[in-house]
Enzyme design. Structure first.
Site, PDB file in Angstrom:
ATOM      1  N   LEU A 163       2.097   1.838  -3.578  1.00 52.40           N
ATOM      2  CA  LEU A 163       1.011   2.194  -4.500  1.00 52.40           C
ATOM      3  C   LEU A 163       0.530   3.616  -4.237  1.00 52.40           C
ATOM      4  CD1 LEU A 163      -1.164  -1.078  -4.432  1.00 52.40           C
ATOM      5  CD2 LEU A 163       0.734  -0.551  -5.949  1.00 52.40           C
ATOM      6  N   ASP A 164       0.411   3.969  -2.967  1.00 51.72           N
ATOM      7  CA  ASP A 164      -0.039   5.322  -2.609  1.00 51.72           C
ATOM      8  C   ASP A 164       0.958   6.369  -3.101  1.00 51.72           C
ATOM      9  OD1 ASP A 164      -2.398   4.684  -1.375  1.00 51.72           O
ATOM     10  OD2 ASP A 164      -1.690   4.978   0.672  1.00 51.72           O
TER      11      ASP A 164
ATOM     12  N   LYS B  15      -7.761   6.581  -4.168  1.00 56.26           N
ATOM     13  CA  LYS B  15      -6.981   7.486  -3.330  1.00 56.26           C
ATOM     14  C   LYS B  15      -5.474   7.251  -3.453  1.00 56.26           C
ATOM     15  CE  LYS B  15      -9.404   7.271   0.725  1.00 56.26           C
ATOM     16  NZ  LYS B  15     -10.062   7.856   1.901  1.00 56.26           N
TER      17      LYS B  15
ATOM     18  N   THR C 219       0.830  -6.227  -3.984  1.00 57.34           N
ATOM     19  CA  THR C 219       1.496  -7.499  -3.655  1.00 57.34           C
ATOM     20  C   THR C 219       1.367  -7.866  -2.183  1.00 57.34           C
ATOM     21  OG1 THR C 219       3.596  -6.373  -3.288  1.00 57.34           O
ATOM     22  CG2 THR C 219       3.182  -7.201  -5.527  1.00 57.34           C
TER      23      THR C 219
ATOM     24  N   LEU D 159       1.073 -13.310  -2.422  1.00 53.83           N
ATOM     25  CA  LEU D 159       0.995 -13.408  -0.955  1.00 53.83           C
ATOM     26  C   LEU D 159       1.821 -14.571  -0.399  1.00 53.83           C
ATOM     27  CD1 LEU D 159      -2.837 -12.659  -0.496  1.00 53.83           C
ATOM     28  CD2 LEU D 159      -0.927 -11.061  -0.784  1.00 53.83           C
TER      29      LEU D 159
ATOM     30  N   HIS E 262      -0.298  -0.397   9.697  1.00 52.21           N
ATOM     31  CA  HIS E 262      -1.586   0.256   9.455  1.00 52.21           C
ATOM     32  C   HIS E 262      -2.764  -0.614   9.935  1.00 52.21           C
ATOM     33  CE1 HIS E 262      -4.460   2.884   7.492  1.00 52.21           C
ATOM     34  NE2 HIS E 262      -5.031   1.817   6.965  1.00 52.21           N
TER      35      HIS E 262
ATOM     36  N   HIS F 204     -10.706   3.703  11.270  1.00 50.07           N
ATOM     37  CA  HIS F 204      -9.817   4.791  10.840  1.00 50.07           C
ATOM     38  C   HIS F 204     -10.188   6.112  11.521  1.00 50.07           C
ATOM     39  CE1 HIS F 204      -9.392   1.696   7.787  1.00 50.07           C
ATOM     40  NE2 HIS F 204      -8.272   2.263   7.397  1.00 50.07           N
TER      41      HIS F 204
ATOM     42  N   GLY G 216       0.800  -1.219   0.000  1.00 47.54           N
ATOM     43  CA  GLY G 216       0.000   0.000   0.000  1.00 47.54           C
ATOM     44  C   GLY G 216       0.832   1.268   0.000  1.00 47.54           C
TER      45      GLY G 216
HETATM   46  N1  LIG Z   1      -5.088   4.395  -0.835  1.00 48.90           N
HETATM   47  C1  LIG Z   1      -5.912   3.792   0.002  1.00 48.90           C
HETATM   48  O1  LIG Z   1      -7.137   3.869  -0.152  1.00 48.90           O
HETATM   49  C2  LIG Z   1      -5.381   2.985   1.147  1.00 48.90           C
HETATM   50  C3  LIG Z   1      -6.233   2.115   1.817  1.00 48.90           C
HETATM   51  C4  LIG Z   1      -5.722   1.341   2.856  1.00 48.90           C
HETATM   52  C5  LIG Z   1      -4.402   1.473   3.229  1.00 48.90           C
HETATM   53  N2  LIG Z   1      -3.602   2.340   2.562  1.00 48.90           N
HETATM   54  C6  LIG Z   1      -2.198   2.487   2.956  1.00 48.90           C
HETATM   55  O2  LIG Z   1      -1.487   1.278   2.736  1.00 48.90           O
HETATM   56  C7  LIG Z   1      -0.348   1.292   3.599  1.00 48.90           C
HETATM   57  C8  LIG Z   1      -0.092  -0.093   4.142  1.00 48.90           C
HETATM   58  O3  LIG Z   1       0.110  -0.994   3.075  1.00 48.90           O
HETATM   59  P1  LIG Z   1       0.778  -2.427   3.302  1.00 48.90           P
HETATM   60  O4  LIG Z   1       0.170  -3.047   4.487  1.00 48.90           O
HETATM   61  O5  LIG Z   1       0.706  -3.102   2.004  1.00 48.90           O
HETATM   62  O6  LIG Z   1       2.251  -2.088   3.775  1.00 48.90           O
HETATM   63  P2  LIG Z   1       3.587  -1.815   2.952  1.00 48.90           P
HETATM   64  O7  LIG Z   1       3.316  -1.131   1.667  1.00 48.90           O
HETATM   65  O8  LIG Z   1       4.510  -1.143   3.909  1.00 48.90           O
HETATM   66  O9  LIG Z   1       4.128  -3.280   2.634  1.00 48.90           O
HETATM   67  C9  LIG Z   1       4.480  -4.117   3.695  1.00 48.90           C
HETATM   68  C10 LIG Z   1       5.848  -4.738   3.538  1.00 48.90           C
HETATM   69  O10 LIG Z   1       5.716  -5.896   2.722  1.00 48.90           O
HETATM   70  C11 LIG Z   1       6.712  -5.908   1.705  1.00 48.90           C
HETATM   71  N3  LIG Z   1       6.120  -6.662   0.594  1.00 48.90           N
HETATM   72  C12 LIG Z   1       5.249  -6.218  -0.327  1.00 48.90           C
HETATM   73  N4  LIG Z   1       4.806  -7.239  -1.089  1.00 48.90           N
HETATM   74  C13 LIG Z   1       5.423  -8.354  -0.637  1.00 48.90           C
HETATM   75  C14 LIG Z   1       5.354  -9.723  -1.007  1.00 48.90           C
HETATM   76  N5  LIG Z   1       4.543 -10.154  -1.976  1.00 48.90           N
HETATM   77  N6  LIG Z   1       6.139 -10.605  -0.338  1.00 48.90           N
HETATM   78  C15 LIG Z   1       6.943 -10.187   0.667  1.00 48.90           C
HETATM   79  N7  LIG Z   1       7.015  -8.910   1.092  1.00 48.90           N
HETATM   80  C16 LIG Z   1       6.262  -7.997   0.442  1.00 48.90           C
HETATM   81  C17 LIG Z   1       6.979  -4.454   1.461  1.00 48.90           C
HETATM   82  O11 LIG Z   1       8.232  -4.245   0.893  1.00 48.90           O
HETATM   83  C18 LIG Z   1       6.888  -3.876   2.878  1.00 48.90           C
HETATM   84  O12 LIG Z   1       8.099  -4.037   3.565  1.00 48.90           O
HETATM   85  C19 LIG Z   1      -0.615   2.314   4.691  1.00 48.90           C
HETATM   86  O13 LIG Z   1       0.271   3.409   4.549  1.00 48.90           O
HETATM   87  C20 LIG Z   1      -2.033   2.739   4.432  1.00 48.90           C
HETATM   88  O14 LIG Z   1      -2.260   4.081   4.742  1.00 48.90           O
HETATM   89  C21 LIG Z   1      -4.064   3.082   1.530  1.00 48.90           C
END
Ligand SMILES: NC(=O)c1ccc[n+]([C@@H]2O[C@H](COP(=O)([O-])OP(=O)(O)OC[C@H]3O[C@@H](n4cnc5c(N)ncnc54)[C@H](O)[C@@H]3O)[C@@H](O)[C@H]2O)c1
Length: 296
Positions: free
Chosen positions: A32-33, A66, A53, A94, A195, A179, A29
């Site tokens: 992507l954000d 967003k 991912t 995953l 998060h 949230h 996330g």
């Molecule tokens: N835009 C939106 O509507 C929205 C909605 C919900 C959350 N978010 C945001 O998303 C963020 C959290 O995202 P997240 O939980 O994905 O965390 P993240 O992006 O920090 O990823 C988590 C960790 O996993 C690693 N990783 C990614 N894919 C992997 C895979 N396939 N295998 C092994 N490792 C992998 C990444 O390098 C990172 O260290 C927060 O900042 C939150 O605010 C945005």
């Protein structure tokens, strides 16, 4: 913002065509954000295909329009609405995700289940642990069936909530459950909490508020808290105190344009909005949570 500008410099170096070459981002996330902020600013918007991912990315961050980055002490203070050109979901990513990040993504699924999908909630109660154990890869026939169902219901549920209100003209949003004080806690914890973990803590707090008010019956309240415990998600954190709650609510009310608009469950799969929760009521819910905490 520095990272956004680095990404933008790479667009220039690559010589990105404005429309014909969508930027394709692979990651969680955060990535992507952040790339979303870059693509929405570059030439006032270039197409962006998101390939999430992480579990949280696949069921939440990649869905919707967003983008965002943090600024100062604030979560997602800067960002934009930019409809992605496409979102590609493939649960095979995953397989390499660690357990903590799988549980983290589960928190957003629990959120959605509580506010709108009782069947999804039951699936998590019954098979949540199996899904984490198998990393959604369907190593057993049951795991395969349930992984498909849970991901499908989660993504379709998010789409149903977001699509009619993509630009958030309506600020009473069920998906804001989890949230309300979570973002402030996430920033205060400065990396100590993920998060989804702050979403789980926020869910626990507002479930307690709903149960204390009597809008949620005790049995349903207990099921929600037990599911969070079963998924080994946190329901409290030492940085959550009266001062943080007060400051978080002040910012949330500004974000929601002057009203609290607090989503709280009224059953499993149903929710309402509260607009008159006092600081004392929140502090009392926090004290109650601490007294009732189920040992993990
Ligand atoms: N835009 C939106 O509507 C929205 C909605 C919900 C959350 N978010 C945001 O998303 C963020 C959290 O995202 P997240 O939980 O994905 O965390 P993240 O992006 O920090 O990823 C988590 C960790 O996993 C690693 N990783 C990614 N894919 C992997 C895979 N396939 N295998 C092994 N490792 C992998 C990444 O390098 C990172 O260290 C927060 O900042 C939150 O605010 C945005």
């Amino acid at each position: 913002m520095e990272t956004v500008l680095t990404v933008i410099a790479e667009f220039d170096r690559f010589g990105l065509d404005r429309r014909r070459e969508p930027v394709i981002s692979f990651g969680g996330g955060v990535l992507l954000d952040l790339v979303g902020v870059a693509t929405s600013m570059y030439r006032r918007g270039v197409p962006h295909v998101r390939v999430p991912t992480t579990l949280l990315g696949q069921v939440d961050a990649a869905i919707g329009a967003k983008t965002g980055i943090n600024h100062g002490a604030h979560k997602n203070r800067l960002g934009s609405f930019q409809q992605p050109a496409g979102v590609l979901l493939d649960r095979r990513f995953l397989a390499s995700l660690d357990e903590r990040h799988l549980r983290n993504g589960m928190a957003e699924i629990v959120k959605l289940a509580v506010v709108r999908d009782e069947r999804l909630f039951e699936l998590l109660e019954e098979h949540g642990e199996l899904l984490i154990e198998e990393r959604f890869q369907g190593s057993s026939p049951t795991g395969e069936r349930v992984a498909r169902q849970v991901l499908h219901r989660s993504v379709q549920g998010m789409l149903a909530e977001l699509e009619p209100n993509l630009w958030e003209r309506e600020l009473d949003r069920l998906v804001d459950f989890g949230h309300s004080v979570g973002p402030a806690l996430e920033m205060r914890a400065d990396g100590e909490l993920l998060h989804g973990e702050t979403v789980a803590i926020d869910i626990a707090l507002f479930t307690t508020v709903a149960a204390s008010r009597g809008v949620l019956d005790d049995k349903a309240g207990r099921r929600i808290l037990e599911l969070l415990h079963r998924l080994a998600l946190p329901t409290d954190h030492h940085l959550l105190d009266g001062d943080l709650l007060r400051r978080a609510m002040t910012d949330t009310v500004r974000h929601r344009d002057g009203r609290q608009r607090l989503p709280v469950p009224v059953g499993i799969g149903a929710a309402t909005f509260l607009n008159d929760v006092s600081d004392e009521e929140l502090r009392s819910a926090l004290r109650h949570r601490r007294r009732e905490a189920v040992p993990t």
